[in-house]
Design a protein around this motif. Structure first.
Motif, mmCIF file in Angstrom:
data_model
loop_
_atom_site.group_PDB
_atom_site.id
_atom_site.type_symbol
_atom_site.label_atom_id
_atom_site.label_comp_id
_atom_site.label_asym_id
_atom_site.label_seq_id
_atom_site.Cartn_x
_atom_site.Cartn_y
_atom_site.Cartn_z
ATOM 1 N N UNK B 73 0.845 -1.204 0.000
ATOM 2 C CA UNK B 73 0.000 0.000 0.000
ATOM 3 C C UNK B 73 0.871 1.240 0.000
ATOM 4 N N UNK B 75 0.337 4.978 0.491
ATOM 5 C CA UNK B 75 -0.615 6.045 0.826
ATOM 6 C C UNK B 75 -0.265 7.320 0.065
ATOM 7 N N UNK B 79 5.007 10.156 3.704
ATOM 8 C CA UNK B 79 5.598 10.404 5.011
ATOM 9 C C UNK B 79 6.923 9.692 5.159
ATOM 10 N N UNK B 80 7.938 10.432 5.535
ATOM 11 C CA UNK B 80 9.212 9.825 5.896
ATOM 12 C C UNK B 80 9.698 10.522 7.162
ATOM 13 N N UNK B 81 9.745 9.777 8.268
ATOM 14 C CA UNK B 81 10.236 10.376 9.503
ATOM 15 C C UNK B 81 11.698 9.993 9.681
ATOM 16 N N UNK B 82 12.439 10.768 10.415
ATOM 17 C CA UNK B 82 13.847 10.526 10.732
ATOM 18 C C UNK B 82 14.676 10.517 9.444
ATOM 19 N N UNK B 83 15.954 10.489 9.582
ATOM 20 C CA UNK B 83 16.817 10.532 8.400
ATOM 21 C C UNK B 83 17.303 9.158 7.969
ATOM 22 N N UNK B 84 16.385 8.202 7.844
ATOM 23 C CA UNK B 84 16.780 6.860 7.406
ATOM 24 C C UNK B 84 17.476 6.930 6.055
ATOM 25 N N UNK B 89 15.354 2.449 4.209
ATOM 26 C CA UNK B 89 13.934 2.735 4.047
ATOM 27 C C UNK B 89 13.298 1.715 3.098
ATOM 28 N N UNK B 92 12.579 -1.573 4.586
ATOM 29 C CA UNK B 92 11.398 -1.694 5.451
ATOM 30 C C UNK B 92 10.315 -2.517 4.756
ATOM 31 N N UNK B 138 9.757 5.698 -2.069
ATOM 32 C CA UNK B 138 8.604 5.027 -1.457
ATOM 33 C C UNK B 138 8.033 3.958 -2.390
ATOM 34 N N UNK B 141 10.169 1.028 -2.022
ATOM 35 C CA UNK B 141 9.807 0.281 -0.806
ATOM 36 C C UNK B 141 8.662 -0.692 -1.101
#
Lengths: 327, 248
Positions: B73, B75, B79-84, B89, B92, B138, B141
């Motif tokens: 999925x 969305x 959204x990407x939080x933190x500096x991965x 990423x 994940x 994304x 991912x």
């Protein structure tokens, strides 16, 4: 530096500081004598080492790890670098419980009344949070519920202070709230340990969920993460650790906020890796602060929470400035 | 791949997704089109079981991990939080497959990075990239998740033309390789050129389902989108261009 190397370095640092914490104190026992006395337990030095310094150092590790680990978990869960373990109201609840135990004089009758009352306070705070935030509640509702419960507990604490029977009782309460590891016994260690271990086990398992949450709540749940379960794990794990830490050490601020910040870059910003690193980092920071209270002003009983706040707040300001320049 | 039976999702009393029955077969790249507020996002989230719904969705009946292996999925909010780092990423996406970071997992991550042209970005912090690059990360991912079905919510919104076409081609290739894609979008031209089938939603209902050339008729465009358009099959494939709005 690899992740494993970072954990090993932090572990060595904690071990060194733990030893230093055992060997530094006002009673003038030499390091070698102290270590010998710790193992033999003989005479006055044995008593000092086993009954005073060992519990103090052990609590330094436990409380520091609790604050660091729950701070990292809370920041990861809320995806907010300003989150800290006290956010969900457990530390305010624990403080209220402890203050009531002091106010009523219960703790003078029965030494463990204070930490037990603090744990009960933390428990009530968690129950309230979960009722307020509902079953489905998203992160924002949790934050708001935490703020509300903290405010309520803070107000009740102020009321207890207001109604303190004597200036001595009031001073006692104020000093307790500043946080300290001085004069704790092995009983405190034994009381806190099960809660700390259970909380740590719960929080360390949230790693994959927190990693997935970096992509947002929707993406995380589509990747098979149950947000409901993750939220309960975070709330209970934090409540157990912070509740127990506050019960034995009082309120110690900034460790849970600053430690994850310090280590985030080093572990590649990955929330799951930040958990164990922050636990070790928190232990190291708390041991350092506790040693500092003894070295800086041995005769004045400098409070641990005061020191962490005085050092932590400007440090935090500097970090915010740095963040502001980066973005 | 996905079958929906009388799927209904309510917001308050009002059905945002109203009694939809449809299915997706392997090899299909379905464009989900409809005006703003037609219920496209809600349909996809209900189909995944992310929100409360009535009726049945074959995906929503799976347990969370099995569903994550069956469908990825994307969305709409990127959204990407933190500096991965980009590589971490994308990795994940392997979460639903348990711990296989070294074998098949690493291979899937590498393939996804290559497919999206991100080999040279591996160690970069994803938060430092441009919006278009983040969108590619994304999507990578989602590809690394290696699920047969991909549901994507406006994945091409805000991308430059080359990136839009490239994204559509990535999805086409995924469908040709035996997977399937359900992708909401507002660009009817890209939908007409790349999608094997389109679903048209209007006010919560699925009002048309078929090949783009059959579905995008003058009457449907007027009824659902309130526009007039030029649509022709040329030597270079279908060309669709909205011309003007109609009085409501």
């Amino acid at each position: 530096m690899s992740y494993r190397a970072i954990l090993i370095c932090l572990a060595v640092l904690v071990l060194a500081l733990f030893t230093a914490s055992l060997l530094i104190g006002p009673s003038g026992i030499s390091p070698l004598q102290g270590l010998g006395a710790l193992f033999s337990g003989e005479g006055a030095p044995g008593l000092v080492m086993r009954e005073l310094r060992l519990p103090r150092a052990l609590l330094g590790v436990g409380v520091g790890a609790a604050l660091g680990l729950s701070g990292a978990a809370m920041q990861g869960f809320l995806r907010n670098p300003l989150a800290e373990p006290g956010l969900i109201g457990t530390s305010a609840g624990a403080a209220l419980g402890a203050v009531i135990a002091i106010q009523t004089g219960l703790y003078a009758v029965f030494a463990l009344a204070l930490p037990l009352a603090a744990l009960a306070g933390a428990g009530v705070a968690v129950a309230l949070i979960l009722t307020l935030a509902g079953r489905e509640g998203r992160a924002l509702v949790l934050i708001l519920a935490g703020i509300a419960v903290s405010a309520l507990a803070g107000a009740a604490t102020a009321l207890v202070l207001n109604l303190a029977p004597s200036p001595y009782a009031a001073a006692e309460i104020v000093f307790w709230m500043m946080g300290s590891l001085a004069d704790r016994s092995m009983t405190h260690v034994l009381l806190a340990t099960p809660f700390l271990i259970l909380g740590a086990m719960i929080l360390l398992k949230t790693g994959p969920g927190l990693d997935a949450l970096s992509l947002g709540e929707d993406a995380a749940s589509a990747m098979g993460i149950s947000l409901k379960r993750l939220r309960l794990q975070i709330v209970f794990g934090t409540a157990l650790m912070v509740g127990a830490a506050t019960a034995v050490a009082g309120a110690v601020g900034f460790v849970g906020l600053v430690v994850p910040h310090l280590l985030r870059k080093a572990v590649g910003s990955r929330p799951s890796r930040l958990l164990p690193a922050s636990a070790l980092g928190g232990a190291a920071m708390l041991l350092t602060a506790d040693i500092a209270t003894r070295v800086i002003a041995p005769e004045r009983d400098l409070k641990l929470g005061v020191l962490t706040a005085i050092v932590g707040a400007p440090f935090f300001l500097a970090m915010i400035r740095k963040m502001g320049r980066e973005t | 791949m996905l079958s929906l039976q009388n799927l209904t999702a309510l917001r308050g009393q009002c059905p945002v997704v109203d009694d939809i029955t449809a299915s997706i077969e392997p090899g299909e790249f379905i464009g989900l089109i409809g005006p703003n507020g037609a219920g496209k996002t809600t349909l996809m989230r209900a189909a995944l079981g992310l929100i409360a719904h009535r009726g049945e969705s074959s995906l929503a009946q799976l347990d969370a991990m099995a569903r994550a292996r069956a469908a990825a999925w994307l969305p709409q909010a990127r959204e990407i939080a933190w500096g991965l780092s980009v590589a971490e990423l994308v990795a994940l996406g392997r979460l639903p497959h348990g711990r296989d970071q070294l074998g098949a997992g690493a291979h899937a991550v590498d393939a996804a990075l290559t497919r999206m042209g991100l080999e040279n970005y591996r160690e970069r912090a994803a938060t430092q990239l441009s919006g278009g690059e983040q969108a590619r990360v994304l999507i990578a991912r989602a590809l690394a998740q290696q699920s047969p079905l991909i549901l994507a919510d406006e994945p091409i919104a805000g991308l430059d033309p080359a990136a839009q076409i490239d994204t559509m081609e990535v999805f086409s290739a995924h469908a040709r390789a035996g997977g399937a894609v359900l992708c909401s979008l507002h660009d009817l031209g890209l939908a007409a050129r790349h999608c094997s089938r389109v679903w048209v939603m209007d006010r919560g209902r699925l009002v048309a389902d078929g090949a783009p050339a059959d579905v995008l008729s003058e009457a449907l465009l007027a009824e659902v989108f309130h526009i007039r358009a030029h649509f022709q099959t040329t030597a270079q494939g279908p060309v669709f261009q909205p011309l003007s709005t109609l009085d409501r």
